[in-house]
Design an enzyme around this catalytic site. Sequence first.
Site, mmCIF file in Angstrom:
data_model
loop_
_atom_site.group_PDB
_atom_site.id
_atom_site.type_symbol
_atom_site.label_atom_id
_atom_site.label_comp_id
_atom_site.label_asym_id
_atom_site.label_seq_id
_atom_site.Cartn_x
_atom_site.Cartn_y
_atom_site.Cartn_z
ATOM 1 N N GLU A 255 -1.205 -47.850 -33.541
ATOM 2 C CA GLU A 255 -0.083 -48.230 -34.400
ATOM 3 C C GLU A 255 -0.477 -48.628 -35.815
ATOM 4 O O GLU A 255 -0.455 -49.799 -36.188
ATOM 5 C CB GLU A 255 0.672 -49.364 -33.737
ATOM 6 C CG GLU A 255 1.169 -48.898 -32.384
ATOM 7 C CD GLU A 255 1.709 -50.017 -31.568
ATOM 8 O OE1 GLU A 255 1.488 -51.180 -31.902
ATOM 9 O OE2 GLU A 255 2.365 -49.721 -30.581
ATOM 10 N N ASN B 90 6.730 -50.804 -35.776
ATOM 11 C CA ASN B 90 7.326 -51.580 -34.689
ATOM 12 C C ASN B 90 8.574 -52.350 -35.060
ATOM 13 O O ASN B 90 9.296 -52.814 -34.178
ATOM 14 C CB ASN B 90 6.286 -52.546 -34.114
ATOM 15 C CG ASN B 90 5.244 -51.780 -33.340
ATOM 16 O OD1 ASN B 90 5.554 -51.122 -32.353
ATOM 17 N ND2 ASN B 90 4.020 -51.809 -33.828
ATOM 18 N N LYS C 91 -3.081 -39.941 -23.752
ATOM 19 C CA LYS C 91 -2.048 -40.192 -24.759
ATOM 20 C C LYS C 91 -1.824 -41.691 -24.817
ATOM 21 O O LYS C 91 -2.077 -42.405 -23.842
ATOM 22 C CB LYS C 91 -0.742 -39.464 -24.426
ATOM 23 C CG LYS C 91 0.020 -39.983 -23.219
ATOM 24 C CD LYS C 91 0.907 -41.168 -23.420
ATOM 25 C CE LYS C 91 1.827 -41.064 -24.596
ATOM 26 N NZ LYS C 91 2.724 -42.277 -24.660
ATOM 27 N N THR D 27 15.873 -50.025 -31.904
ATOM 28 C CA THR D 27 16.244 -49.447 -30.606
ATOM 29 C C THR D 27 17.444 -48.495 -30.725
ATOM 30 O O THR D 27 18.419 -48.877 -31.340
ATOM 31 C CB THR D 27 16.625 -50.578 -29.630
ATOM 32 O OG1 THR D 27 15.563 -51.513 -29.625
ATOM 33 C CG2 THR D 27 16.851 -50.038 -28.243
ATOM 34 N N THR E 264 3.514 -38.539 -27.052
ATOM 35 C CA THR E 264 4.796 -39.049 -27.554
ATOM 36 C C THR E 264 4.670 -39.295 -29.054
ATOM 37 O O THR E 264 4.931 -38.413 -29.847
ATOM 38 C CB THR E 264 5.179 -40.358 -26.823
ATOM 39 O OG1 THR E 264 4.095 -41.278 -26.896
ATOM 40 C CG2 THR E 264 5.490 -40.065 -25.364
ATOM 41 N N THR F 78 3.199 -46.546 -22.557
ATOM 42 C CA THR F 78 1.881 -46.397 -23.137
ATOM 43 C C THR F 78 0.993 -45.249 -22.723
ATOM 44 O O THR F 78 1.096 -44.141 -23.189
ATOM 45 C CB THR F 78 1.071 -47.670 -22.867
ATOM 46 O OG1 THR F 78 1.887 -48.766 -23.124
ATOM 47 C CG2 THR F 78 -0.157 -47.730 -23.748
#
Lengths: 405, 405
Positions: free
Chosen positions: B278, B400, B189, B405, B162, B200
């Site tokens: 991240e 993040n 992944k 969204t 992803t 995740t």
Amino acid sequence: MRLPDPPTFAPCPITLTTLSGLRAAGVRAGIKASGNPDVGLLVADKPMPMAGVFTQNHFAAAPVLLSRKHLTLSGGMVRAMVVNSGNANACTGERGERDALQMAQRVAAHVGCSAHEVIVASTGVIGHKLPMDKVLAGIDACVSELSGEEEAGRNFLAAIQTTDAFSKEAGQAVALTGGGSTHVAGIAKGAGMIEPNMATMLAFVGTDGQATVDELNALIGQIARRSFNAVHVDSHTSTNDMFLLFATGKTGGSTQTWSDAAMSVARRLAWLIARDGEGATKVTTITVTGASSDEAANLIAREVAKSALVRTALFGNDPNWGRFVSQVGNSRHVKNVVNLTCTLQGVTVFKRGEPTQFNKVDLSKKMAVDDVSLELHIGEGDGRFELMTSDLGYKYVEVNAEYTT
Amino acid sequence: MRLPDPPTFAPCPITLTTLSGLRAAGVRAGIKASGNPDVGLLVADKPMPMAGVFTQNHFAAAPVLLSRKHLTLSGGMVRAMVVNSGNANACTGERGERDALQMAQRVAAHVGCSAHEVIVASTGVIGHKLPMDKVLAGIDACVSELSGEEEAGRNFLAAIQTTDAFSKEAGQAVALTGGGSTHVAGIAKGAGMIEPNMATMLAFVGTDGQATVDELNALIGQIARRSFNAVHVDSHTSTNDMFLLFATGKTGGSTQTWSDAAMSVARRLAWLIARDGEGATKVTTITVTGASSDEAANLIAREVAKSALVRTALFGNDPNWGRFVSQVGNSRHVKNVVNLTCTLQGVTVFKRGEPTQFNKVDLSKKMAVDDVSLELHIGEGDGRFELMTSDLGYKYVEVNAEYTT
């Protein structure tokens, strides 16, 4: 990179020195390289009842160990509190314990009481010995400046601060049926273990109303649970945390009269601590309801608050229900999530296992405020807890990564 | 703001399709807006033994529920695995469960097996229904492209990714005493729940050596504990985590022959996941030794890793012993800290309750590497655990908070 300006709050008209029977002082003793005030003294006219809650950290600092012991030896009857900032006197071995005791002895000699009647608090860098010459000179200077004036109370407040972006104080007056009034005043410092090895939270909440040591010991647990123990900044508890509750007894007003005021003063101080959480842009109150117990609600709220994903979403004003509910799903204190309802700023975003239809842009705008509400209803029982957490933004990383040891 | 470039790793010569008895495919089905590969298929020549560990999240996604059930119904004998990325099929209600089953049925119809012999995995956005027309067309396309070539294995790997900054693969060949060799290959992944509502981790580790279902079920717990369950990125467990271990049995080599290789392959994949945490700039392996038990060591390591203060210090190359040891002091799984020794990159920074004298500048330079070692010796027993954690930097906040969204 968005670096928020620290918020400004109007000074509180009621300070510790508003409490009759209390004198205060705060001086620049040179412990801090900045030259800011770093030694403070609070003295009661006569021994007064006090209760304290202290850090549970195994590395509890020397002043914490000493003050805990002194509260026991004095039966909770305390005459004075001495504080230094700029050095936490933590991880300093036996030398640190002797230094803390010497601070209490110096104050006792001046005030004319037993060292057991003196509480010592320190906050600042961990692992460095106290510069005792400066500390003792600072105590002497405080004694000569002791006063019941408002300014003296503010000097004491200044002397307990380290990297606080703003002062944290709150106070209330409670009118007595027979006329006159009783006061509750509180101050706090801390915003997480901000700078390298900087220790966290000190909070002093006092009243000039009536109380016994037993009443204070019963009350302080209830207050701490819903205030200072309901703050989550960085999943890190310091070695020096200390919350003291005391009553000078100079005015009328039983514990029942002023306890509600003390709770709201403590909760306000706790909110201010969360608001100052290392570059925080807002405080989010995570309210968990309908859990199997209050303790379960507490642990579920902390599971959500500890997630860096949740806290960055709050920073980004992102109504990211997936991060919120999946953390509830991770909690071992949830039996069943089919009844979970998630409400953000009054808007229900998740219900019956699926997201609702909501306007993300509008809700994101509603999140760009000082005080955000995230409600999680579990639907398993009556357990409830409110946790105040700061968000996680660039400034947090800057403050905590750029300033090296 | 320091935004690290993603690291580059040489492609692994041993991939899933190196395992004899296995064919793979990966295609662009249009589930991802990016147009990247998003449906993958892995087919064994005959039913093969498989073990799986799945997320403990109460919101376990439909494919997790289905695959858990299929492993039971098939007695752990699996013929094919179908994966889609771009949509996690989580929090999608009964419709989501029907969609996951339909994916298995479609594969079964092509391969000529029972739907129970098909494992389904999904990763991507939570709370959105699967575009089944695209998913099913993607499955059909995969069937026509199934191949044992290395490229096919890489296409499958691409189809499970992803927001991964780099591919995660590892493999080893184990020479057999009788000549020839057995292979272990793994892909994964995931880098935390990166983008909004993104789920995740997926990990597939296989061998063409021998194993029974019981042997795999015994082995997978040991492997997961020291690899994928030893990674800490963001205190957030997703709804879709899945780790599958399988053996095609096409070559010689008992479980004993290849289990060590499987462990190191899984640990390498876990390290890569932490490294891709991240915006992480490094992986820190927190090794807790001398705890009262292995479980206590595990929980102490997690207490340290969960602290945003610890992780920002690691990002800033700050040998901030105060943050490390005070988190040990916060653990309820430590009885006594007087014997705590803290060693960072081989340099002892804390011992017998006090910091040691060490050169902070030199040590900070030693921390500016890909792989940092933080050792915490408790001195209470023989308990030991190694936790791999990513650091916390600006990029984490950007990834993040900025992507809403």
